[in-house]
Design a protein around this motif. Structure first.
Motif, mmCIF file in Angstrom:
data_model
loop_
_atom_site.group_PDB
_atom_site.id
_atom_site.type_symbol
_atom_site.label_atom_id
_atom_site.label_comp_id
_atom_site.label_asym_id
_atom_site.label_seq_id
_atom_site.Cartn_x
_atom_site.Cartn_y
_atom_site.Cartn_z
ATOM 1 N N GLU A 142 -61.308 16.387 106.881
ATOM 2 C CA GLU A 142 -62.090 17.444 106.220
ATOM 3 C C GLU A 142 -61.167 18.536 105.673
ATOM 4 O O GLU A 142 -60.392 19.131 106.424
ATOM 5 N N GLY A 143 -61.206 18.731 104.366
ATOM 6 C CA GLY A 143 -60.431 19.802 103.736
ATOM 7 C C GLY A 143 -58.929 19.545 103.682
ATOM 8 O O GLY A 143 -58.151 20.432 103.336
ATOM 9 N N LYS A 144 -58.511 18.295 104.005
ATOM 10 C CA LYS A 144 -57.078 18.000 104.094
ATOM 11 C C LYS A 144 -56.498 17.528 102.754
ATOM 12 O O LYS A 144 -57.203 16.996 101.896
ATOM 13 N N TYR A 208 -48.323 17.566 102.189
ATOM 14 C CA TYR A 208 -49.582 16.923 102.604
ATOM 15 C C TYR A 208 -49.858 17.188 104.075
ATOM 16 O O TYR A 208 -48.928 17.359 104.877
ATOM 17 N N ASP A 209 -51.160 17.130 104.423
ATOM 18 C CA ASP A 209 -51.562 17.224 105.835
ATOM 19 C C ASP A 209 -51.588 15.841 106.474
ATOM 20 O O ASP A 209 -51.417 15.714 107.680
ATOM 21 N N VAL A 210 -51.865 14.844 105.650
ATOM 22 C CA VAL A 210 -51.944 13.472 106.151
ATOM 23 C C VAL A 210 -51.243 12.548 105.151
ATOM 24 O O VAL A 210 -51.534 12.601 103.947
ATOM 25 N N GLY A 234 -47.643 19.640 112.165
ATOM 26 C CA GLY A 234 -48.955 19.314 112.742
ATOM 27 C C GLY A 234 -49.651 18.202 111.972
ATOM 28 O O GLY A 234 -50.737 17.759 112.362
ATOM 29 N N GLY A 235 -49.035 17.771 110.878
ATOM 30 C CA GLY A 235 -49.640 16.731 110.028
ATOM 31 C C GLY A 235 -49.587 15.349 110.665
ATOM 32 O O GLY A 235 -48.896 15.131 111.669
ATOM 33 N N VAL A 276 -47.657 12.111 114.888
ATOM 34 C CA VAL A 276 -47.993 13.505 114.591
ATOM 35 C C VAL A 276 -46.690 14.279 114.386
ATOM 36 O O VAL A 276 -45.714 14.077 115.105
ATOM 37 N N ASN A 277 -46.698 15.144 113.388
ATOM 38 C CA ASN A 277 -45.484 15.908 113.069
ATOM 39 C C ASN A 277 -45.385 17.161 113.942
ATOM 40 O O ASN A 277 -46.360 17.878 114.069
#
Ligand SMILES: C[S@@+](CC[C@H](N)C(=O)[O-])C[C@H]1O[C@@H](n2cnc3c(N)ncnc32)[C@H](O)[C@@H]1O
Length: 277
Positions: A142-144, A208-210, A234-235, A276-277
């Motif tokens: 969501e929102g990523k 990017y987040d993902v 945190g990505g 996970v980063n």
């Protein structure tokens, strides 16, 4: 631009578990797409990757418990669409997400992805696509901002938007995949996806987040530093397109760049991992 392929038609007895083992071994040897047939499997390798003794390392061919015959020929361009129509069954992931062709009936799932594969890849990689969709179902998008590297038909990018991603970049090195992803993005009425033809060279300065990449071991090992460089703190990184045996190498590379292992999925020798980063 169309690649020249060598097509191998294998007959395998007994079919189970012979076919799955053969596909895994052929994957190691460089074959990149597989279509299951009634009595075996048809496998494809790009001519540039092919050598005359390509089957020399396939142990299963020397295993007395299996009877395997094959014939091969050079073909100009695989008609993946015809292959899919012959062999493609809709994928349903955890009863929540389905991937189907327009000629399949509309299923009763929360997410319904319609893919017209044309000539892009995605056929022989059902396991990896399926596992990536599973990982994505469990991941908050969501929102990523999402990157789908090696987008093929665009299926994972489309799912990312359906799960609420606000911006998705879908990239593939293959011109057919680029064009096919564009069509599928439109077919699924997506409006937050940008499709590009290219490779990790396009990622300079991106964030990017993902990051999602279902490609193959060697390309992932080569391009991982660039993918991780554009992953926010945190990505999440989702990787597939390789086998259980490849995990130590992938794991070493991810940890070298500071990622933490989170989860692994496995299907018929293929794996999909989450970091996970
Ligand atoms: C296994 S398919 C995955 C397709 C789709 N993402 C899925 O999960 O079904 C891998 C894709 O990666 C693309 N590819 C191969 N090398 C690449 C590279 N260096 N950079 C970007 N894409 C690449 C191929 O053209 C192919 O479409």
């Amino acid at each position: 631009m169309s690649a020249i392929y060598i097509e191998y038609k294998f007959k395998v007895k007994p079919l189970n578990p012979g076919r799955e083992i053969l596909i895994a071994e052929l994957g190691y040897a460089g074959f990149e797409s597989f279509v299951e047939t009634e009595d075996g499997v048809t496998a494809y390798i790009q001519k540039g990757e092919w050598k005359t003794d390509i089957l020399g390392d396939i142990d299963l061919l020397n295993n007395d418990l299996f009877e395997i015959s094959h014939e091969f020929s050079e073909i100009e361009q695989v008609n993946w669409n015809a292959e899919w129509e012959k062999s493609f069954q809709p994928i349903v992931v955890e009863s929540r997400c389905s991937v189907r062709a327009p000629f399949h009936e509309k299923p009763d799932t929360e997410f319904d992805i319609v893919i017209e594969p044309k000539m892009s890849f995605g056929t022989g990689h059902h396991e990896t696509t399926h596992m990536m969709l599973e990982h994505m179902l469990d991941t908050d998008l969501e929102g990523k901002k999402v990157l789908d590297m090696g987008c093929g038909t665009g299926v994972l990018a489309i799912f990312a938007e359906m799960k609420g991603a606000k911006a998705v970049d879908a990239i593939d090195i293959d011109n057919w995949c680029y064009l096919n992803s564009l069509e599928n993005v439109e077919r699924n009425s997506c409006s937050h996806i940008n499709v590009y033809e290219g490779d990790a060279g396009l990622l300079k300065g991106k964030e990017y987040d993902v990051v999602i990449a279902n490609i193959n071991r060697n390309i992932l090992l080569n391009d991982l530093p660039v993918y991780i460089d554009c992953l926010n703190k945190g990505g999440i990184l989702l990787l597939s397109g390789f086998y259980e045996d490849d995990i130590p190498l992938i794991d070493e590379a991810c940890k070298k760049y500071g990622l933490e292992f989170a989860e692994k999925k496995e299907k018929n020798f293929w794996v999909a991992v989450k970091y996970v980063n």
